[in-house]
Design an enzyme around this catalytic site. Structure first.
Site, PDB file in Angstrom:
ATOM      1  N   LYS A 189       0.862  -1.185   0.000  1.00 44.31           N
ATOM      2  CA  LYS A 189       0.000   0.000   0.000  1.00 44.31           C
ATOM      3  C   LYS A 189       0.896   1.232   0.000  1.00 44.31           C
ATOM      4  O   LYS A 189       1.660   1.464   0.936  1.00 44.31           O
ATOM      5  CB  LYS A 189      -0.918   0.004   1.221  1.00 44.31           C
ATOM      6  CG  LYS A 189      -1.864   1.202   1.258  1.00 44.31           C
ATOM      7  CD  LYS A 189      -2.782   1.128   2.458  1.00 44.31           C
ATOM      8  CE  LYS A 189      -3.733   2.307   2.507  1.00 44.31           C
ATOM      9  NZ  LYS A 189      -4.652   2.235   3.673  1.00 44.31           N
ATOM     10  N   LYS A 223      -2.094  -1.476  -3.747  1.00 39.98           N
ATOM     11  CA  LYS A 223      -2.974  -0.309  -3.716  1.00 39.98           C
ATOM     12  C   LYS A 223      -2.115   0.938  -3.810  1.00 39.98           C
ATOM     13  O   LYS A 223      -1.169   1.074  -3.028  1.00 39.98           O
ATOM     14  CB  LYS A 223      -3.782  -0.299  -2.414  1.00 39.98           C
ATOM     15  CG  LYS A 223      -4.751   0.875  -2.293  1.00 39.98           C
ATOM     16  CD  LYS A 223      -5.479   0.857  -0.958  1.00 39.98           C
ATOM     17  CE  LYS A 223      -6.444   2.031  -0.865  1.00 39.98           C
ATOM     18  NZ  LYS A 223      -7.120   2.108   0.451  1.00 39.98           N
TER      19      LYS A 223
END
Length: 344
Positions: A215, A268
């Protein structure tokens, strides 16, 4: 006056000489729609898509999120009606995110593991009405934090191990409520292993962990933070989310999460990190998940509203690019729209 004549072609001079045959004609396989479908390398289906939804306190509320056209915060009663539509469309999994009232927020995120809190109540209600619908719950403190950070703050520093202790309580609370997957999105070190150990010890061996393994500290999250009122109140998240310039670090993070017991690993955002998705796909046998985040969604919506792009075509092309890069599953706010497009 002498009029010059064009130079004759070789075939006109010697009819026996002809243009060499083109042996390979890739266009043969593009001739019709049926043929293109037959040889298509990457297949995007509804089974690949996870639909993120937002829940809030109250009743009879469908609250538009201005920076995410077509996406709403729902009170639980209205969310259940929305999920009835989603289920009929063939979407099989949702990711649940809560808007927590400001008076319930504190530095330690204690509301995150309240068994009577918004998320546990919502999960129980969803599983009671739609038992076959897969429910994935976010494990992080930022929706519950008065500081808007993913961890406990002390003197401006995000504490890792103390935060992990709270995240474990949150994951256990969500498992107890009936979540199929708990999804740590915090990027604290060691949290996957701690959750797996605690879940197993409590008897929740069948509850999976979808780890937000890579992320990034991205500028694409703005609309999501609007949706949850979870923007950091000071600084940024760069001491725990990843540097967008790094790729090898993503492989390290994934390897650690796999070792600690993750069932699914996520990248992400997705669109600016297709190379990371591809590298991770080659590095692990676990299913790889991509999050088509709020900023990516908002950009397409904004361009479509201005008539600059053909929205359905761009959406399918964008999601297909994530599948082509190696994503097995995609969290996308376009999931319902895609289902409606294909069924229309």
């Amino acid at each position: 006056m002498v009029i010059s004549q064009p130079k004759p072609q070789e075939s006109e001079v010697n009819p026996s000489v002809s243009t060499p045959a083109i042996r390979h004609r890739p266009r043969r396989l593009r001739r019709t729609d049926a043929l293109r479908r037959l040889v298509r390398e990457t297949q995007l289906t509804l089974d690949d898509l996870i639909y993120p939804v937002f829940v809030r306190e109250g009743t009879e509320i469908e609250e538009a999120i201005p920076s995410m056209p077509g996406i709403y915060r729902y009170s639980l009663d209205v969310l259940l009606k929305e999920l009835a539509v989603v289920s009929r469309l063939g979407i099989k999994a949702i990711a649940l995110f809560p808007l927590i009232p400001s008076e319930q927020k504190d530095n330690a995120g204690t509301e995150s593991y309240n068994p009577e809190g918004l998320v546990p109540r919502t999960v129980k209600a969803i599983k009671a009405e739609f038992p076959e619908l897969l429910v994935m719950t976010d494990v992080a403190l930022d929706p519950y934090s008065s500081a808007g950070h993913d961890g406990i703050v002390e003197d401006g520093v995000i504490l890792n191990d103390e935060t992990v202790d709270v995240l474990v309580k949150q994951a256990l609370c969500q498992a107890e409520a009936g979540a199929d997957f708990v999804c740590p999105s915090d990027m604290m070190d060691g949290r996957v292993g701690a959750m797996r150990q605690a879940l197993d010890a409590a008897g929740w061996t069948q509850v999976g962990i979808l780890a937000y393994s890579a992320k990034y500290a991205s500028a694409y999250y703005g609309p999501f933070r609007d949706a949850l009122d979870s923007a950091p109140q000071f600084g940024d998240k760069k001491t725990y989310q990843m540097d967008p310039a790094n790729a090898r670090e993503a492989l390290k993070e994934v390897a650690l999460d796999v070792k600690e017991g993750a069932d699914l690993v996520m990248v992400k955002p997705a669109l600016a990190y297709l190379d990371i998705i591809s590298q991770i796909k080659q590095a692990t046998t676990l299913p790889v998940v991509a999050y088509n985040v709020s900023g990516e969604y908002a950009m397409i919506k904004a361009a479509a509203e201005r008539g600059w792009i053909d929205e359905p075509s761009v959406v399918l092309e964008t999601l297909t690019s994530m599948k082509r890069a190696g994503a097995d599953l995609i969290l996308t706010y376009f999931a319902k729209q895609v289902a409606l497009t294909w069924l229309s």
